[in-house]
Design a protein around this motif. Structure first.
Motif, PDB file in Angstrom:
ATOM      1  N   ALA A  48     -15.476  29.986   5.082  1.00 28.79           N
ATOM      2  CA  ALA A  48     -15.113  27.755   4.770  1.00 28.79           C
ATOM      3  C   ALA A  48     -15.545  27.714   6.086  1.00 28.79           C
ATOM      4  CB  ALA A  48     -14.119  27.708   3.976  1.00 28.79           C
ATOM      5  N   GLY A  49     -14.601  28.279   7.291  1.00 26.60           N
ATOM      6  CA  GLY A  49     -14.061  28.340   8.847  1.00 26.60           C
ATOM      7  C   GLY A  49     -15.874  28.705   9.257  1.00 26.60           C
ATOM      8  N   ARG A  50     -16.985  29.466   8.725  1.00 26.57           N
ATOM      9  CA  ARG A  50     -18.053  29.450   9.792  1.00 26.57           C
ATOM     10  C   ARG A  50     -19.121  29.110   9.337  1.00 26.57           C
ATOM     11  NH1 ARG A  50     -22.161  35.078   9.299  1.00 26.57           N
ATOM     12  NH2 ARG A  50     -23.694  34.068  10.593  1.00 26.57           N
ATOM     13  N   ASP A  56     -20.014  18.858   3.665  1.00 28.39           N
ATOM     14  CA  ASP A  56     -19.185  19.225   1.877  1.00 28.39           C
ATOM     15  C   ASP A  56     -20.475  18.783   1.550  1.00 28.39           C
ATOM     16  OD1 ASP A  56     -18.399  18.618   0.216  1.00 28.39           O
ATOM     17  OD2 ASP A  56     -18.052  16.615  -0.246  1.00 28.39           O
ATOM     18  N   VAL A  57     -20.944  20.564   1.367  1.00 28.70           N
ATOM     19  CA  VAL A  57     -22.612  21.145   1.005  1.00 28.70           C
ATOM     20  C   VAL A  57     -21.854  22.091  -0.378  1.00 28.70           C
ATOM     21  CG1 VAL A  57     -23.768  21.015   2.755  1.00 28.70           C
ATOM     22  CG2 VAL A  57     -22.502  22.869   2.320  1.00 28.70           C
ATOM     23  N   ASP A  58     -22.840  22.356  -1.195  1.00 30.02           N
ATOM     24  CA  ASP A  58     -22.878  23.249  -1.964  1.00 30.02           C
ATOM     25  C   ASP A  58     -22.729  24.355  -1.358  1.00 30.02           C
ATOM     26  OD1 ASP A  58     -22.679  23.609  -5.975  1.00 30.02           O
ATOM     27  OD2 ASP A  58     -24.167  25.390  -4.191  1.00 30.02           O
ATOM     28  N   ALA A  59     -21.824  25.412  -2.703  1.00 33.49           N
ATOM     29  CA  ALA A  59     -22.130  26.884  -1.590  1.00 33.49           C
ATOM     30  C   ALA A  59     -23.661  27.505  -1.170  1.00 33.49           C
ATOM     31  CB  ALA A  59     -21.412  27.989  -2.757  1.00 33.49           C
ATOM     32  N   SER A  60     -24.209  26.778  -2.622  1.00 33.18           N
ATOM     33  CA  SER A  60     -26.074  27.546  -1.874  1.00 33.18           C
ATOM     34  C   SER A  60     -26.313  27.097  -1.116  1.00 33.18           C
ATOM     35  CB  SER A  60     -26.628  27.157  -3.049  1.00 33.18           C
ATOM     36  OG  SER A  60     -26.709  25.669  -3.446  1.00 33.18           O
ATOM     37  N   VAL A  61     -26.000  26.714  -0.289  1.00 34.85           N
ATOM     38  CA  VAL A  61     -26.743  26.310   0.913  1.00 34.85           C
ATOM     39  C   VAL A  61     -25.553  26.811   2.122  1.00 34.85           C
ATOM     40  CG1 VAL A  61     -26.729  24.269   2.844  1.00 34.85           C
ATOM     41  CG2 VAL A  61     -26.559  23.457   0.641  1.00 34.85           C
ATOM     42  N   VAL A  62     -24.897  27.334   1.802  1.00 35.04           N
ATOM     43  CA  VAL A  62     -23.778  28.064   2.831  1.00 35.04           C
ATOM     44  C   VAL A  62     -24.592  29.562   2.719  1.00 35.04           C
ATOM     45  CG1 VAL A  62     -21.441  28.704   3.686  1.00 35.04           C
ATOM     46  CG2 VAL A  62     -21.995  26.954   2.511  1.00 35.04           C
ATOM     47  N   SER A  63     -24.706  29.930   1.132  1.00 38.65           N
ATOM     48  CA  SER A  63     -25.824  31.386   1.263  1.00 38.65           C
ATOM     49  C   SER A  63     -27.012  31.192   1.785  1.00 38.65           C
ATOM     50  CB  SER A  63     -25.188  31.497  -0.653  1.00 38.65           C
ATOM     51  OG  SER A  63     -26.190  32.815  -0.322  1.00 38.65           O
ATOM     52  N   ALA A  64     -27.252  30.329   1.891  1.00 34.34           N
ATOM     53  CA  ALA A  64     -28.990  29.908   1.862  1.00 34.34           C
ATOM     54  C   ALA A  64     -28.659  30.504   3.537  1.00 34.34           C
ATOM     55  CB  ALA A  64     -29.277  29.218   1.826  1.00 34.34           C
ATOM     56  N   PHE A  66     -26.328  32.048   5.412  1.00 35.00           N
ATOM     57  CA  PHE A  66     -25.912  33.458   6.085  1.00 35.00           C
ATOM     58  C   PHE A  66     -26.779  33.898   5.991  1.00 35.00           C
ATOM     59  CE2 PHE A  66     -21.236  32.695   5.514  1.00 35.00           C
ATOM     60  CZ  PHE A  66     -20.213  31.025   6.501  1.00 35.00           C
ATOM     61  N   GLY A  67     -26.869  34.443   4.933  1.00 32.92           N
ATOM     62  CA  GLY A  67     -28.195  34.874   4.424  1.00 32.92           C
ATOM     63  C   GLY A  67     -27.810  36.597   4.374  1.00 32.92           C
ATOM     64  N   TRP A  68     -27.071  37.006   4.764  1.00 27.30           N
ATOM     65  CA  TRP A  68     -27.018  38.755   4.227  1.00 27.30           C
ATOM     66  C   TRP A  68     -26.099  38.888   2.577  1.00 27.30           C
ATOM     67  CZ3 TRP A  68     -30.905  39.116   6.324  1.00 27.30           C
ATOM     68  CH2 TRP A  68     -31.113  38.343   7.744  1.00 27.30           C
ATOM     69  N   PHE A  69     -25.430  37.710   2.754  1.00 29.72           N
ATOM     70  CA  PHE A  69     -24.478  37.910   1.943  1.00 29.72           C
ATOM     71  C   PHE A  69     -24.334  37.503  -0.118  1.00 29.72           C
ATOM     72  CE2 PHE A  69     -21.997  37.426   5.536  1.00 29.72           C
ATOM     73  CZ  PHE A  69     -20.772  37.708   5.790  1.00 29.72           C
ATOM     74  N   GLU A  70     -24.252  38.151  -0.463  1.00 27.92           N
ATOM     75  CA  GLU A  70     -24.156  38.240  -1.488  1.00 27.92           C
ATOM     76  C   GLU A  70     -24.198  36.849  -1.983  1.00 27.92           C
ATOM     77  OE1 GLU A  70     -24.328  37.412  -5.859  1.00 27.92           O
ATOM     78  OE2 GLU A  70     -22.015  37.424  -5.132  1.00 27.92           O
ATOM     79  N   PRO A  71     -25.007  35.918  -3.112  1.00 24.74           N
ATOM     80  CA  PRO A  71     -24.360  34.754  -3.218  1.00 24.74           C
ATOM     81  C   PRO A  71     -23.331  34.156  -3.622  1.00 24.74           C
ATOM     82  CG  PRO A  71     -26.616  34.719  -3.432  1.00 24.74           C
ATOM     83  CD  PRO A  71     -25.884  36.516  -3.395  1.00 24.74           C
ATOM     84  N   GLY A  72     -22.544  35.422  -5.094  1.00 24.17           N
ATOM     85  CA  GLY A  72     -21.880  34.564  -5.589  1.00 24.17           C
ATOM     86  C   GLY A  72     -20.698  34.651  -4.853  1.00 24.17           C
ATOM     87  N   MET A  77     -15.529  32.287  -2.472  1.00 27.10           N
ATOM     88  CA  MET A  77     -15.510  32.489  -1.087  1.00 27.10           C
ATOM     89  C   MET A  77     -15.180  31.277  -0.423  1.00 27.10           C
ATOM     90  SD  MET A  77     -13.511  34.922  -0.711  1.00 27.10           S
ATOM     91  CE  MET A  77     -13.416  34.915  -2.511  1.00 27.10           C
ATOM     92  N   TRP A  78     -16.553  30.624  -0.630  1.00 32.80           N
ATOM     93  CA  TRP A  78     -16.644  28.617   0.119  1.00 32.80           C
ATOM     94  C   TRP A  78     -15.390  27.786  -0.535  1.00 32.80           C
ATOM     95  CZ3 TRP A  78     -18.194  25.773   3.810  1.00 32.80           C
ATOM     96  CH2 TRP A  78     -18.488  24.775   3.630  1.00 32.80           C
ATOM     97  N   ASP A  79     -15.739  27.611  -1.972  1.00 36.36           N
ATOM     98  CA  ASP A  79     -15.267  27.005  -2.956  1.00 36.36           C
ATOM     99  C   ASP A  79     -13.585  27.892  -2.463  1.00 36.36           C
ATOM    100  OD1 ASP A  79     -17.541  26.247  -4.264  1.00 36.36           O
ATOM    101  OD2 ASP A  79     -17.171  27.421  -6.106  1.00 36.36           O
ATOM    102  N   GLU A  80     -13.166  28.236  -2.888  1.00 37.88           N
ATOM    103  CA  GLU A  80     -11.348  28.609  -2.682  1.00 37.88           C
ATOM    104  C   GLU A  80     -11.668  28.045  -0.943  1.00 37.88           C
ATOM    105  OE1 GLU A  80      -8.195  32.433  -1.931  1.00 37.88           O
ATOM    106  OE2 GLU A  80     -10.098  32.842  -2.858  1.00 37.88           O
ATOM    107  N   GLY A  81     -12.068  28.754   0.110  1.00 39.14           N
ATOM    108  CA  GLY A  81     -11.841  27.985   1.211  1.00 39.14           C
ATOM    109  C   GLY A  81     -11.392  26.530   1.849  1.00 39.14           C
ATOM    110  N   VAL A  82     -12.880  25.257   1.524  1.00 43.24           N
ATOM    111  CA  VAL A  82     -12.839  24.539   1.614  1.00 43.24           C
ATOM    112  C   VAL A  82     -11.702  23.789   0.694  1.00 43.24           C
ATOM    113  CG1 VAL A  82     -15.063  24.749   2.017  1.00 43.24           C
ATOM    114  CG2 VAL A  82     -14.293  24.249  -0.327  1.00 43.24           C
ATOM    115  N   ALA A  83     -11.168  24.443  -0.666  1.00 41.92           N
ATOM    116  CA  ALA A  83     -10.247  23.786  -0.863  1.00 41.92           C
ATOM    117  C   ALA A  83      -8.699  23.435  -0.144  1.00 41.92           C
ATOM    118  CB  ALA A  83      -9.322  24.255  -2.309  1.00 41.92           C
TER     119      ALA A  83
END
Length: 245
Positions: A48-50, A56-64, A66-72, A77-83
């Protein structure tokens, strides 16, 4: 006065910038700082920090981005962090953890900071949203805090350029990770299950590395004179020695 080509600047400075960023991101002190700010899970604080500069985007945007991490993993982690406090506030809190780390560990070098800022300003942000997001964030007034954030912006630039390059040559993020670093790194980045053998993809990774270096060199070519590039590489090495020794 010593001079340095843009290509040699990439080879000399970019690994140091990467390692300084990795040092603060992986430091338990940053995780403790995040916990004090409300993030019990250090991975949620990281994602969430990085990624919070994306808004305020969907996690799929963050995953795209970041690139290297498993999307799930990124989604969880995004949903937990932005909460905790939202995306943009997570980015601000992550930046405070970064700068607090720097105040204790990074030397104050206004000249290195100025050169790093010039390099970042000279970069084209198209197709590099995570870099552009961090470049748009306000910098601290000065000192090690400003320097570490300026270097972080350059680190995001290099990472984004490499993601563009691996995509351009036809590598998926998982293939790129496995080809360079193997199964252990892929597991660290949360990839599960059977992992493919990517040995035959090594030529594609070498091609992507060449593209990345070429794109990064163009930034230094535009931003800094040959003597300034030599100065930047020398000062970056000294900062790296102070942090990483």
């Amino acid at each position: 006065m010593p001079e340095l080509s843009a290509a040699d600047t990439v080879r000399a400075a970019d690994p140091v910038v990467h390692d300084i960023g990795a040092a603060w991101m992986l430091d338990p002190a940053v995780s403790r700082h995040g916990k004090e700010l409300g993030y019990a899970n250090p991975f949620a604080f990281y994602v969430a920090g990085r990624g919070g500069v994306l808004g305020d985007v969907d996690a799929s945007v963050v995953s795209a981005s970041f690139g290297w991490f498993e999307p799930g993993f990124v989604r969880a982690m995004w949903d937990e962090g932005v909460a905790v406090a939202g995306a943009r506030e997570a980015a601000r809190r992550y930046a405070t953890a970064c700068t607090a780390w720097a105040e204790k560990r990074l030397p104050d070098d206004p000249r290195l900071c100025a050169l790093a800022e010039r390099a970042a300003a000279a970069a084209e942000g198209s197709a590099l949203p995570l870099f552009a997001g961090w470049r748009a964030e306000p910098l601290p007034d000065g000192g090690p805090a400003r320097l570490v954030q300026a270097l972080h912006v350059l680190r995001e630039l290099r990472g984004a350029l490499h993601l563009v390059a691996t995509t351009a040559v036809g590598l998926t993020p998982l293939e790129a990770v496995l080809t360079r670093s193997g199964d252990d790194r892929a597991r660290f980045l949360a990839w599960q299950g059977d992992l493919p053998d990517c040995t035959e993809l090594k030529p594609l990774l070498l091609e992507a590395d060449e593209i990345t270096d070429r794109l990064a060199a163009r930034v230094y070519e535009r931003a800094l004179t040959p003597s300034e590039r030599a100065e930047f590489a020398d000062l970056a090495a000294k900062a790296g020695s102070a942090v990483l020794s």
